[in-house]
Design a protein around this motif. Structure first.
Motif, PDB file in Angstrom:
ATOM      1  N   LYS A   1       0.848  -1.195   0.000  1.00  0.00           N
ATOM      2  CA  LYS A   1       0.000   0.000   0.000  1.00  0.00           C
ATOM      3  C   LYS A   1       0.881   1.241   0.000  1.00  0.00           C
ATOM      4  O   LYS A   1       1.848   1.327   0.736  1.00  0.00           O
ATOM      5  CB  LYS A   1      -0.923   0.007   1.201  1.00  0.00           C
ATOM      6  N   TRP A   2       0.547   2.192  -0.847  1.00  0.00           N
ATOM      7  CA  TRP A   2       1.357   3.393  -1.003  1.00  0.00           C
ATOM      8  C   TRP A   2       0.440   4.608  -0.966  1.00  0.00           C
ATOM      9  O   TRP A   2      -0.279   4.895  -1.911  1.00  0.00           O
ATOM     10  CB  TRP A   2       2.106   3.331  -2.313  1.00  0.00           C
TER      11      TRP A   2
ATOM     12  N   THR B   1      -1.322   3.318  -4.797  1.00  0.00           N
ATOM     13  CA  THR B   1      -0.886   1.923  -4.771  1.00  0.00           C
ATOM     14  C   THR B   1      -0.946   1.276  -6.153  1.00  0.00           C
ATOM     15  O   THR B   1      -0.044   0.524  -6.519  1.00  0.00           O
ATOM     16  CB  THR B   1      -1.749   1.121  -3.782  1.00  0.00           C
TER      17      THR B   1
END
Length: 62
Positions: free
Chosen positions: A21-22, A32
């Motif tokens: 997850k980003w 993401t």
């Protein structure tokens, strides 16, 4: 080092992890699903580059 660009605020985000997850820390946008790019060279974005020349600070706006 990996890089993704935020489509909401148009700035770069860097991470040592390619997967997972980003969330962009400034605006909170979930980036993401974007493809992570290998960041070969880190440069400042939209700021003048400082160059030290014989003890003085000059700005190089190339």
């Amino acid at each position: 080092m990996y890089r993704k660009n935020c489509h909401k605020c148009h700035r770069a985000s860097f991470s040592s992890a390619e997967y997972g997850k980003w969330l962009y820390p400034i605006c909170g946008e979930d980036i993401t699903v974007q493809k992570a790019l290998v960041s070969l060279k880190m440069e400042r974005i939209n700021t003048p580059h400082r160059m030290v020349n014989e003890g003085s600070m000059d700005f190089d706006n190339d």
